[in-house]
Structures are given as structure tokens and as C-alpha cells.
Design a protein around this motif. Structure first.
Motif, PDB file in Angstrom:
ATOM      1  N   ARG A  27       0.854  -1.191   0.000  1.00  0.00           N
ATOM      2  CA  ARG A  27       0.000   0.000   0.000  1.00  0.00           C
ATOM      3  C   ARG A  27       0.890   1.241   0.000  1.00  0.00           C
ATOM      4  NH1 ARG A  27      -3.031   0.513   4.753  1.00  0.00           N
ATOM      5  NH2 ARG A  27      -1.184  -0.289   5.726  1.00  0.00           N
ATOM      6  N   THR A  28       0.352   2.258  -0.512  1.00  0.00           N
ATOM      7  CA  THR A  28       1.083   3.508  -0.489  1.00  0.00           C
ATOM      8  C   THR A  28       0.234   4.568   0.184  1.00  0.00           C
ATOM      9  OG1 THR A  28       0.247   4.022  -2.682  1.00  0.00           O
ATOM     10  CG2 THR A  28       2.424   3.029  -2.559  1.00  0.00           C
ATOM     11  N   CYS A  29       0.893   5.645   0.537  1.00  0.00           N
ATOM     12  CA  CYS A  29       0.232   6.727   1.246  1.00  0.00           C
ATOM     13  C   CYS A  29      -0.946   7.250   0.440  1.00  0.00           C
ATOM     14  CB  CYS A  29       1.239   7.847   1.501  1.00  0.00           C
ATOM     15  SG  CYS A  29       0.520   9.257   2.348  1.00  0.00           S
ATOM     16  N   CYS A  34       2.009  10.999  -2.993  1.00  0.00           N
ATOM     17  CA  CYS A  34       3.008  10.516  -2.048  1.00  0.00           C
ATOM     18  C   CYS A  34       3.300   9.050  -2.338  1.00  0.00           C
ATOM     19  CB  CYS A  34       2.498  10.677  -0.620  1.00  0.00           C
ATOM     20  SG  CYS A  34       3.698  10.129   0.609  1.00  0.00           S
ATOM     21  N   PRO A  35       4.508   8.768  -2.706  1.00  0.00           N
ATOM     22  CA  PRO A  35       4.876   7.400  -3.094  1.00  0.00           C
ATOM     23  C   PRO A  35       5.294   6.534  -1.919  1.00  0.00           C
ATOM     24  CG  PRO A  35       6.736   8.848  -3.484  1.00  0.00           C
ATOM     25  CD  PRO A  35       5.641   9.704  -2.866  1.00  0.00           C
ATOM     26  N   THR A  36       5.216   7.080  -0.739  1.00  0.00           N
ATOM     27  CA  THR A  36       5.705   6.347   0.420  1.00  0.00           C
ATOM     28  C   THR A  36       4.910   5.079   0.656  1.00  0.00           C
ATOM     29  OG1 THR A  36       6.347   8.422   1.473  1.00  0.00           O
ATOM     30  CG2 THR A  36       6.182   6.474   2.881  1.00  0.00           C
ATOM     31  N   GLU A  37       5.611   3.981   0.718  1.00  0.00           N
ATOM     32  CA  GLU A  37       4.923   2.736   0.987  1.00  0.00           C
ATOM     33  C   GLU A  37       4.624   2.629   2.467  1.00  0.00           C
ATOM     34  OE1 GLU A  37       6.845  -0.670  -0.480  1.00  0.00           O
ATOM     35  OE2 GLU A  37       7.050   0.079  -2.515  1.00  0.00           O
ATOM     36  N   TYR A  46      -2.217   6.773   5.699  1.00  0.00           N
ATOM     37  CA  TYR A  46      -1.165   7.706   5.348  1.00  0.00           C
ATOM     38  C   TYR A  46       0.174   7.259   5.909  1.00  0.00           C
ATOM     39  CZ  TYR A  46      -5.095  10.735   4.275  1.00  0.00           C
ATOM     40  OH  TYR A  46      -6.240  11.259   3.751  1.00  0.00           O
ATOM     41  N   CYS A  47       1.195   7.764   5.320  1.00  0.00           N
ATOM     42  CA  CYS A  47       2.519   7.494   5.834  1.00  0.00           C
ATOM     43  C   CYS A  47       2.725   8.340   7.085  1.00  0.00           C
ATOM     44  CB  CYS A  47       3.575   7.819   4.783  1.00  0.00           C
ATOM     45  SG  CYS A  47       3.740   9.567   4.423  1.00  0.00           S
TER      46      CYS A  47
END
Ligand code: ZN
Length: 68
Positions: A27-29, A34-37, A46-47
């Protein structure tokens, strides 16, 4: 009266509605762009950077110089 052969002492595991489950990986943010996994243990959408709710409270505020 019949004795129940099994699970009489409460040792049997009941099917809990929710077990500790790992959240799906990959999953990502949810923040747009936002590419943060997200960690599989992160229940948020959310991240850490975009998580709107912080469960910790910053303690020990710096004392402002009052009546300086
Ligand atoms: Zn993010």
C-alpha cells in the motif's frame, strides 16, 4: 446431563471476529502524489509524514521565557 467432550475448560480457541492481521502489503500513502509505501503494520492510510493524527504528545515543552 451430558458432559461436553471438548472445550469445557475454556482452552479451546474461539473464532474471534478479528485476529491480529497484517494489513496488505504494497500500500502507499493516501496523500495524493506521495509514493511512500506503508508498513503492513501501519493501519493508517497515510505514511508517517501525512498521518493526520499523532498518537504521541510532545512532552516537555520548552519553557518560554516569561516575564523576561
Ligand atoms: Zn505520505
Amino acid at each position: 446431563m451430558r458432559e461436553q467432550p471438548l472445550s469445557f475448560r475454556g482452552t479451546s480457541v474461539r473464532p474471534l471476529p478479528r485476529k491480529n492481521r497484517q494489513w496488505s502489503s504494497g500500500r502507499t500513502c493516501a496523500e495524493d502524489g506521495c509514493p511512500t509505501e506503508l508498513s503492513i503494520y501501519n493501519r493508517s492510510k497515510y505514511c508517517w509524514a501525512h498521518e493526520p493524527v499523532h498518537y504521541y504528545v510532545a512532552r516537555g515543552r520548552k519553557k518560554k521565557a516569561e516575564a523576561a
